[in-house]
Design an enzyme around this catalytic site. Structure first.
Site, short mmCIF file in Angstrom:
data_model
loop_
_atom_site.label_atom_id
_atom_site.label_comp_id
_atom_site.label_asym_id
_atom_site.label_seq_id
_atom_site.Cartn_x
_atom_site.Cartn_y
_atom_site.Cartn_z
N ALA A 1 29.52 -0.06 -12.66
CA ALA A 1 30.03 -0.33 -11.31
C ALA A 1 29.10 0.13 -10.19
CB ALA A 1 31.43 0.26 -11.12
N ALA A 2 27.83 0.40 -10.51
CA ALA A 2 26.89 0.75 -9.43
C ALA A 2 26.75 -0.44 -8.46
CB ALA A 2 25.53 1.12 -10.01
N GLY A 3 26.70 -1.64 -9.03
CA GLY A 3 26.61 -2.84 -8.18
C GLY A 3 27.85 -2.99 -7.31
N ASP A 4 29.01 -2.63 -7.87
CA ASP A 4 30.26 -2.73 -7.08
C ASP A 4 30.26 -1.69 -5.97
OD1 ASP A 4 31.01 -4.63 -8.93
OD2 ASP A 4 32.07 -3.18 -10.19
O1 RIB Z 1 31.02 -3.88 -12.61
C1 RIB Z 1 31.71 -3.06 -13.52
C2 RIB Z 1 32.98 -3.73 -13.93
O2 RIB Z 1 32.68 -4.90 -14.67
C3 RIB Z 1 33.85 -2.91 -14.85
O3 RIB Z 1 34.75 -2.08 -14.15
C4 RIB Z 1 34.52 -3.95 -15.72
O4 RIB Z 1 35.89 -4.03 -15.56
C5 RIB Z 1 33.84 -5.27 -15.38
O5 RIB Z 1 34.58 -6.05 -14.52
#
Ligand code: RIB
Length: 314
Positions: A253-256
């Protein structure tokens, strides 16, 4: 009070992440022993919603959850993190999305997603939220929901003159008709290669990939390069900025974290260049913690981290 906060709408997925730590990523056909199994709220959309909310945005999340225990747990966690969930609807036909994640000792991961209810997020869900979209400062989407829904969302943002950020993850090729509606796109190296055919490994190859995306009508391009930082192409400016050096525990989830922080900062009135610098610090902090949503930093944490970085440069 809520109206004074920068307003971000996130359209996207919510998954329960089933996470195991392992000494390394197993080979094809191999069984290895891992440790520390955890169930952690995730999903690219929900992660970005939580990231922007923890930084101080008023966030509306538009999503589909299964009417099952995972769906209820994800919704409760979103609410605990201050995300407005009145546009999260239930599906009784399909289970909540699930992601199977293995994280190795270096913090790298492999992820397989069973999208479940995320694939049922439809035009009617977006239509129901049109007023909220029209009054947002920024709208964000990713690719774990149907493309038709993303395209419709992007068209609505254009109608209402709201900037639209697309995180093109997980990677897949996209039509020019969608790309031309995107104000800011935030691919990583793999996604940039799948979108443009360019193997992105350095500043020059990132420049070529960014130009290809801009030729297809994307407004601005930010390619995230993991520990190498990010490349930004915006108006006439193109530049590569390094990532702050941190101890990586889990890169999930670094990109998120990057896209969520970018959305918050743009909605707060920063320029794209300023917002990208802020997002770079948010993403760096997120990899120092285990898990997706629990690893999203607060605004105080990001500001503190930036001050420390600045003092190291002085
Ligand atoms: O970007 C990370 C996410 O990718 C995770 O939380 C997983 O659920 C997928 O959607």
């Amino acid at each position: 009070m809520v109206n004074k906060l920068p307003k971000v709408v996130v359209v996207g997925s919510a998954n329960m992440d089933l996470v195991v730590r392992a000494p390394r990523i197993p080979l094809r056909g191999e069984t290895i022993l891992g440790s520390d199994f955890q169930m952690i709220p995730g999903g690219k959309g929900a992660n970005q919603a939580v990231a922007a909310s923890k930084l101080g945005a008023a966030v509306w999340f538009i999503a589909r959850l299964g009417a099952d225990p995972f769906g209820s747990q994800l919704k409760s966690n979103l609410e605990k993190e201050g995300v407005e969930t009145s546009f999260c609807s239930w599906s009784d036909q399909t289970a909540t999305g699930v992601a199977l994640i293995t994280v190795d000792e270096g913090g790298e991961n492999v992820i397989v997603v069973a999208p479940g209810a995320n694939q049922l997020l439809g035009l009617e869900d977006i239509q129901a939220a049109e007023q909220v979209i029209a009054s947002a400062q920024v709208v964000v989407a990713q690719l774990e929901i149907p493309l038709e829904t993303i395209h419709y969302t992007a068209s609505l943002t254009q109608t209402h003159h709201v900037p639209f950020i697309l995180d093109p993850a997980p990677a897949q090729p996209l039509e020019q008709s969608l790309l031309s509606l995107v104000d800011v796109i935030t691919p990583n190296e793999t996604e940039a290669r799948i979108l443009t055919g360019v193997e992105v490994s350095d500043k020059e190859t990132a420049r070529v990939a960014a130009l290809r995306l801009m030729e297809q009508g994307v407004g601005s391009v930010i390619i995230t390069l993991g520990s190498k930082g990010y490349f930004i192409a915006h108006e006439q400016t193109m530049n590569l900025f390094p990532a702050p050096s941190v101890k990586v525990i889990d890169s999930t989830a670094a990109g998120d974290a990057f896209t969520g922080a970018l959305a918050f900062s743009l909605a707060h009135g920063s320029s794209l260049a300023q917002a990208a610098q802020f997002a770079n610090c948010g993403a760096a902090l997120s990899v120092t913690q285990m898990g997706a949503q629990p690893s999203m930093p607060t605004r105080e944490e990001v500001n503190h981290f930036r001050k420390n970085l600045a003092s190291q440069v002085d």
